[in-house]
Scaffold this active site. Structure first.
Site: not given
Length: 424
Positions: A256, A270, A345, A348, A387
């Site tokens: 990403r 991130r 986070e 998801s 994460r």
């Protein structure tokens, strides 16, 4: 994408949904272009029928047929050009219209409007010392090398070394084994996909809104998640209803281009590349909401087993993303995040209903002679390994710098405790 006929019949509802989701798209312009396209297509079909009738007419001379045929040919060409122009105009708008939204999803603009709906029973740790963040722990143990990653590939990349590499592999093996026992078939997927597959799953491979690495002079991009490749695997496929639902555990690297500012850029939270174990389900529509709850339960059970404190969020309309009909996030407590610890986070899970299936043409039949129906696609993060490592390292640290290994990982890692190397 949404069904064209549904948009025409419910334009006001679709426009309101776009506003709730913060998507700026002119639904009225789509309705106008699509209506005109359908009229042009109908006129084109009528002109073709007239040409067919002319060819079989017996009361006209050759010259008359030639003259009328030329006029009809010119009319058909003009109508075809107009229909193509209107189709391109309508398609450009259609591709930007997001999925519908579950009626219970909170209405809001961004992540500040997400609604906490649950927490697990694992308590937030109370340290009798100042806890380190995962970057400091990584330096102490010599297991995370962001400087080396930046040197080799640029900011946002990193090396995992020694116990860091072993911990990531242990997490990966634990998650895959966990899901396999629940009927999810493990897949290791390509790390690249055709741009058409990215578009089909709701990702933008090019343009100002892209979050992907595009490979120059090709129609390929690096994937942001194995959801892309696993849904793409069933593109243009008609499945048998008796084989549904299909449950998959996908392992891939994820790439990403996004990069936040400030403290969010520190460490592994991130980054531009990470490894993820993803769950993807292809299901009949009547089962998709139950399967969405199953995906959430899997995520919760994984992090319960890892003994990580977390909360569950019901994601608001403005934070859903184009493909999701409803989405839940897990946020783990990260003691080193912010000034005194914060939730961040970690997973998801989304029910995309038939939004992706329409774009990718994923269908199923309930019987040999039955009309194919669009399937529903769902996805959920089992573990985003970077994460998860943040949460494990920070929540299990001790005053002496050692880190307790969660019990479920010990058989995969072969250690109960991570110990910093002795100073020389």
């Amino acid at each position: 994408m949404l069904d064209r006929a549904y948009i025409l019949a419910h334009a006001d509802k679709v426009a309101e949904n776009c506003r709730n989701r913060g998507v700026d798209v002119d639904v009225a312009a789509f309705v106008s272009a699509e209506t005109a396209r359908r009229a042009a297509d109908k006129a084109l079909q009528e002109a073709q029928a007239a040409a067919n009738a002319l060819a079989s007419a017996k009361d006209l001379s050759v010259d008359q047929k030639r003259e009328q045929g030329k006029a009809l040919r010119e009319k058909r060409e003009a109508l075809k050009a107009e229909a193509d122009r209107l189709a391109a105009e309508a398609d450009a708008l259609l591709i930007r219209i997001p999925n519908l939204t579950h009626p219970e999803s909170p209405i809001g603009r961004d992540d500040k409007d997400n609604k906490e709906i649950a927490r697990n029973a694992v308590p937030i740790p109370a340290f009798d010392f100042k806890p380190r963040d995962h970057v400091a722990l990584g330096d102490l143990h010599g297991i995370i090398d962001t400087e080396g990653g930046s040197k080799v590939a640029g900011p946002g990349f990193y090396f995992l070394k020694g116990d860091g590499a072993l911990l990531e592999l242990a997490l990966q093996n634990f998650a895959v084994n966990f899901l396999a026992q629940r009927g999810y078939v493990p897949h290791i997927t390509p790390d690249i996909a055709r741009d058409s597959v990215l578009m089909g799953t709701g990702f933008v491979p090019r343009g100002n809104e892209t979050n992907t690495y595009h490979i120059e002079e090709t129609e390929l991009s690096l994937i942001a998640t194995s959801e892309i490749t696993l849904c793409g695997l069933y593109q243009d496929t008609i499945l048998d209803a008796k084989d549904l639902p299909i449950r998959i555990a996908g392992v891939s690297h994820c790439f990403r281009t996004e990069r936040a500012a400030g403290r969010a850029t520190r460490g592994l939270y991130r980054v531009h590349q990470f490894t993820k174990v993803e769950m993807v389900v292809i299901a009949p529509p009547e089962n998709s909401e139950a399967l969405h709850r199953e995906l959430l339960a899997n995520e919760r059970d994984i992090f319960d087993a890892l003994e990580i404190p977390y909360r569950v969020l019901d994601i608001c309309t403005g934070d859903l993303g184009a493909a999701a009909y409803r989405k839940y996030d897990l946020e783990a407590w990260m003691p080193g995040r912010g000034d005194g610890g914060e939730f961040g986070e970690i997973t998801s899970t989304s029910n995309c209903t038939e939004f992706q299936a329409r774009r990718l043409n994923i269908r199923y039949r309930t019987g040999p002679k039955e009309k194919p129906l669009y399937a529903h696609t769902l996805n959920g993060t089992a573990i985003a390994l970077g994460r998860a490592m943040i949460a494990i390292l920070e929540n299990n640290q001790r005053a002496d710098g050692t880190i307790a290994v969660p019990k479920v990982l010990r058989p995969f890692l072969g250690k109960d405790v991570l110990t910093p190397p002795a100073k020389t």
